[in-house]
Design a protein around this motif. Structure first.
Motif, PDB file in Angstrom:
ATOM      1  N   SER A  79       0.831  -1.206   0.000  1.00 22.10           N
ATOM      2  CA  SER A  79       0.000   0.000   0.000  1.00 22.10           C
ATOM      3  C   SER A  79       0.866   1.257   0.000  1.00 22.10           C
ATOM      4  O   SER A  79       0.548   2.239  -0.685  1.00 22.10           O
ATOM      5  CB  SER A  79      -0.943  -0.001   1.218  1.00 22.10           C
ATOM      6  OG  SER A  79      -0.230   0.134   2.427  1.00 22.10           O
ATOM      7  N   GLY A 118      -5.630   9.320   0.062  1.00 26.49           N
ATOM      8  CA  GLY A 118      -5.395   7.890   0.239  1.00 26.49           C
ATOM      9  C   GLY A 118      -4.055   7.599   0.865  1.00 26.49           C
ATOM     10  O   GLY A 118      -3.944   6.742   1.761  1.00 26.49           O
ATOM     11  N   HIS A 119      -3.018   8.304   0.427  1.00 24.84           N
ATOM     12  CA  HIS A 119      -1.674   8.130   0.970  1.00 24.84           C
ATOM     13  C   HIS A 119      -1.660   8.434   2.466  1.00 24.84           C
ATOM     14  O   HIS A 119      -1.052   7.708   3.260  1.00 24.84           O
ATOM     15  CB  HIS A 119      -0.708   9.040   0.218  1.00 24.84           C
ATOM     16  CG  HIS A 119       0.719   8.884   0.624  1.00 24.84           C
ATOM     17  ND1 HIS A 119       1.753   9.565   0.018  1.00 24.84           N
ATOM     18  CD2 HIS A 119       1.316   8.138   1.592  1.00 24.84           C
ATOM     19  CE1 HIS A 119       2.893   9.243   0.578  1.00 24.84           C
ATOM     20  NE2 HIS A 119       2.653   8.374   1.547  1.00 24.84           N
ATOM     21  N   ALA A 167       1.658   4.163  -3.121  1.00 18.96           N
ATOM     22  CA  ALA A 167       1.718   5.615  -2.945  1.00 18.96           C
ATOM     23  C   ALA A 167       3.012   6.164  -3.542  1.00 18.96           C
ATOM     24  O   ALA A 167       3.024   7.233  -4.171  1.00 18.96           O
ATOM     25  CB  ALA A 167       1.623   5.973  -1.463  1.00 18.96           C
ATOM     26  N   SER A 184      -1.486  16.606  -3.944  1.00 19.24           N
ATOM     27  CA  SER A 184      -1.135  15.226  -3.586  1.00 19.24           C
ATOM     28  C   SER A 184      -0.287  15.171  -2.320  1.00 19.24           C
ATOM     29  O   SER A 184       0.006  14.080  -1.828  1.00 19.24           O
ATOM     30  CB  SER A 184      -0.377  14.563  -4.742  1.00 19.24           C
ATOM     31  OG  SER A 184       0.913  15.136  -4.910  1.00 19.24           O
ATOM     32  N   VAL A 193      -2.276  -0.880  -6.526  1.00 20.72           N
ATOM     33  CA  VAL A 193      -3.420  -0.587  -5.645  1.00 20.72           C
ATOM     34  C   VAL A 193      -4.348  -1.803  -5.567  1.00 20.72           C
ATOM     35  O   VAL A 193      -4.781  -2.205  -4.481  1.00 20.72           O
ATOM     36  CB  VAL A 193      -4.189   0.647  -6.155  1.00 20.72           C
ATOM     37  CG1 VAL A 193      -5.383   0.935  -5.242  1.00 20.72           C
ATOM     38  CG2 VAL A 193      -3.270   1.866  -6.214  1.00 20.72           C
ATOM     39  N   GLY A 203      -5.249  10.978  -4.489  1.00 20.05           N
ATOM     40  CA  GLY A 203      -4.002  10.279  -4.202  1.00 20.05           C
ATOM     41  C   GLY A 203      -3.417  10.682  -2.866  1.00 20.05           C
ATOM     42  O   GLY A 203      -2.960   9.827  -2.083  1.00 20.05           O
ATOM     43  N   GLY A 234       2.782   6.281  -7.368  1.00 12.56           N
ATOM     44  CA  GLY A 234       1.989   7.436  -7.798  1.00 12.56           C
ATOM     45  C   GLY A 234       2.754   8.738  -7.676  1.00 12.56           C
ATOM     46  O   GLY A 234       2.692   9.599  -8.567  1.00 12.56           O
ATOM     47  N   GLN A 239      -7.082   5.801  -3.725  1.00 13.65           N
ATOM     48  CA  GLN A 239      -5.926   5.637  -4.606  1.00 13.65           C
ATOM     49  C   GLN A 239      -6.333   5.082  -5.971  1.00 13.65           C
ATOM     50  O   GLN A 239      -5.768   5.481  -6.995  1.00 13.65           O
ATOM     51  CB  GLN A 239      -4.884   4.732  -3.937  1.00 13.65           C
ATOM     52  CG  GLN A 239      -4.162   5.416  -2.775  1.00 13.65           C
ATOM     53  CD  GLN A 239      -3.004   4.593  -2.249  1.00 13.65           C
ATOM     54  OE1 GLN A 239      -3.158   3.402  -1.977  1.00 13.65           O
ATOM     55  NE2 GLN A 239      -1.858   5.212  -2.108  1.00 13.65           N
TER      56      GLN A 239
END
Length: 502
Positions: A20, A113-114, A24, A56, A174, A110, A27, A87
């Motif tokens: 996970s 989610g990160h 990140a 981001s 992801v 993004g 991305g 993500q």
């Protein structure tokens, strides 16, 4: 209810957490590499590119702190699936983007989610490896450079081959970690297992550290939502007020050493992330088109070394490891400012070795010494580091570069200097900078264009030397003092709230 995990269950959970964070990193690397292409495609100004890319970044710290406060109620699994949705949405929106606003929302998803990923995986790792926190957090955070290597390599290779590579591939890591989390079992947080009240968790942060976090959050969010940065004094006063309220509610000033760790995250994050943000630009004159690969090389070295973290954690305490890291990063930055040709890659190795163990070792130290702080003590120190890079760290490096450029231009030609000088501002303090476009225009007229290019290149290398003295040297001294303080108290000993099930 306490969850007893088998060795297999811990491994599945750990590697799902690893992937996970790697997702990140992939991305992030993609956005860094294609930001210039986005600018060309949508005719963006530098300010617009900065706003899109910044979307981001700032949500990471916000979500880390927010979810640290609520993750015990929301649950680890539900939090991770929210991160998965965000993500995955970021990847799809980037692929479908036909406008700058679509890119902005893709980056925002993004970042959100990160932030949730970081807020969850750090306490999860600390809770399943209660007696190996520094080692396992280092290995866990090998995922970040792994993501940079994977994402950066794909983008660079495809660009060199002339292939059009869309962003939909970003969804692959992801989906993989999302599938792994379906059957994963999560532990009860170490603090919750030990039946330490929620109110006690807040006390480690208290007034002192909450004031720093609030100051940075107020400054960052005001800048994002108003489009202009508030006065540093306004942000500071707001941070102190919020911190005072938090301190009054928790009836705690906060742990002094934890507060010091939070302060040290400013130079630490600047040395690691702030320098990374500048290193390509600063080293391009020396390395040319290979400057992008240098970052990939640095991340690759960091990834490999973090996997071998046990070699250091079994022999040295976290403060000692941080002293060693500070020494190597200082040595690497000094070398980068002096050498040229093939030796630049040797200097990069030193630089990469130096920054490798910084972040996860501080997380390990915070978790080992303040386990009752749970997710909050882990994630607040990390969030402060992330926020400080954009607000304090990168601008300071910019000031260093401006000062060296101005001094070099002044030595080169009074005419160029007088015609290109301008006033710049850093946190309300004005200083003299150089308008490089004007400087080049005037230099062409007086026949000193080549000399000006040399002066500007020289300023970049001088900035690296200044960074080495301003940040790693300060950290080396501070972490050494912390190490001696522990030694005076009988040596560094991790605190464990209860017997581990390992």
């Amino acid at each position: 209810m306490d969850t007893q995990l088998t060795e297999k269950e811990r491994k599945v959970l750990f590697w799902a957490c690893f992937l996970s964070l790697m997702a990140a990193g992939v991305g992030f690397a993609y956005r860094v590499m294609v930001l210039g292409d986005w600018g060309n495609e949508f005719n963006l100004t530098d300010a617009e590119k900065g706003r899109i890319f910044g979307a981001s970044l700032w949500p990471i710290a916000v979500m880390m702190i927010l979810f640290s406060l609520i993750v015990d109620f929301v649950g680890y699994k539900r939090s991770m699936y929210l991160a998965f949705i965000l993500q995955a949405t970021a990847a799809v929106l980037t692929f479908l983007a036909k406008s700058p606003s679509a890119l902005y929302y893709a980056c925002l998803c993004g970042g959100l989610g990160h932030g949730i990923v970081e807020a969850v995986i750090n306490p999860v790792c600390a809770s399943i490896y209660t007696t190996q926190k520094s080692k396992m957090l280092n290995i866990l955070h090998a995922a970040w450079p792994a993501g940079l290597v994977a994402g950066g390599s794909v983008v660079i290779l495809c660009a060199s081959l002339g292939w059009h590579w869309n962003a939909l591939w970003l969804i692959v890591p992801v989906v993989i970690y999302g599938v792994m989390f379906i059957g994963a079992k999560f532990p009860v947080d170490e603090r919750v297992r030990a039946k330490i009240p929620y109110s006690v968790m807040l006390k480690d942060v208290g007034f002192l550290s909450s004031s720093i976090a609030s100051f940075l959050l107020v400054h960052e969010l005001t800048t994002v939502f108003t489009g202009s940065a508030p006065s540093i004094y306004t942000s500071l006063i707001a941070g102190l007020i919020i911190g005072a309220i938090f301190g009054a509610i928790t009836k705690s000033i906060g742990k002094p050493l934890y507060f010091i760790l939070c302060l040290l995250m400013v130079p630490l994050a600047t040395t690691e992330l702030g320098t990374d943000a500048w290193i390509k630009e600063l080293m391009t004159p020396v390395m040319g088109t290979y400057a992008g690969w240098a970052l990939v090389l640095s991340a690759f070295i960091m990834m490999i070394l973090r996997f071998q973290a046990g070699f250091l954690t079994n022999r040295f305490s976290p403060p000692t490891i941080l002293v060693i890291s500070s020494f190597f990063s200082m040595l690497g930055l000094i070398a980068l400012s002096q050498v040229s040709g093939p030796l630049v890659f040797g200097a990069f190795v030193l630089y990469a070795v130096g920054q490798t163990f910084y972040w996860p070792t501080v997380l390990g130290l915070a978790s080992e010494q303040y386990p009752e702080g749970g997710a909050l003590s882990l994630n607040t120190v990390s969030a402060i580091g992330l926020l400080s890079v954009g607000i304090i760290g990168s601008p300071i490096i910019g000031v260093f570069n401006d000062n060296h450029t101005t001094n070099n231009v002044k030595e080169l030609s009074t005419e160029v200097y007088e015609g290109s000088k301008k006033e710049a501002n850093f946190f309300g303090a004005s200083y003299e900078a150089t308008d490089k476009a004007k400087a080049k225009e005037i230099a062409e007229k007086v026949g000193k264009e080549a000399e000006l290019d040399t002066a500007i290149q020289k300023s970049g290398r001088q900035s690296l030397f200044t960074v080495a003295l301003a940040f790693p040297l300060v950290m080396l001294v501070c972490f050494a003092i912390i190490g001696f303080w522990y030694k005076s108290r009988g040596g560094y000993k991790p605190r464990v709230l209860e017997a581990s099930w390992e």
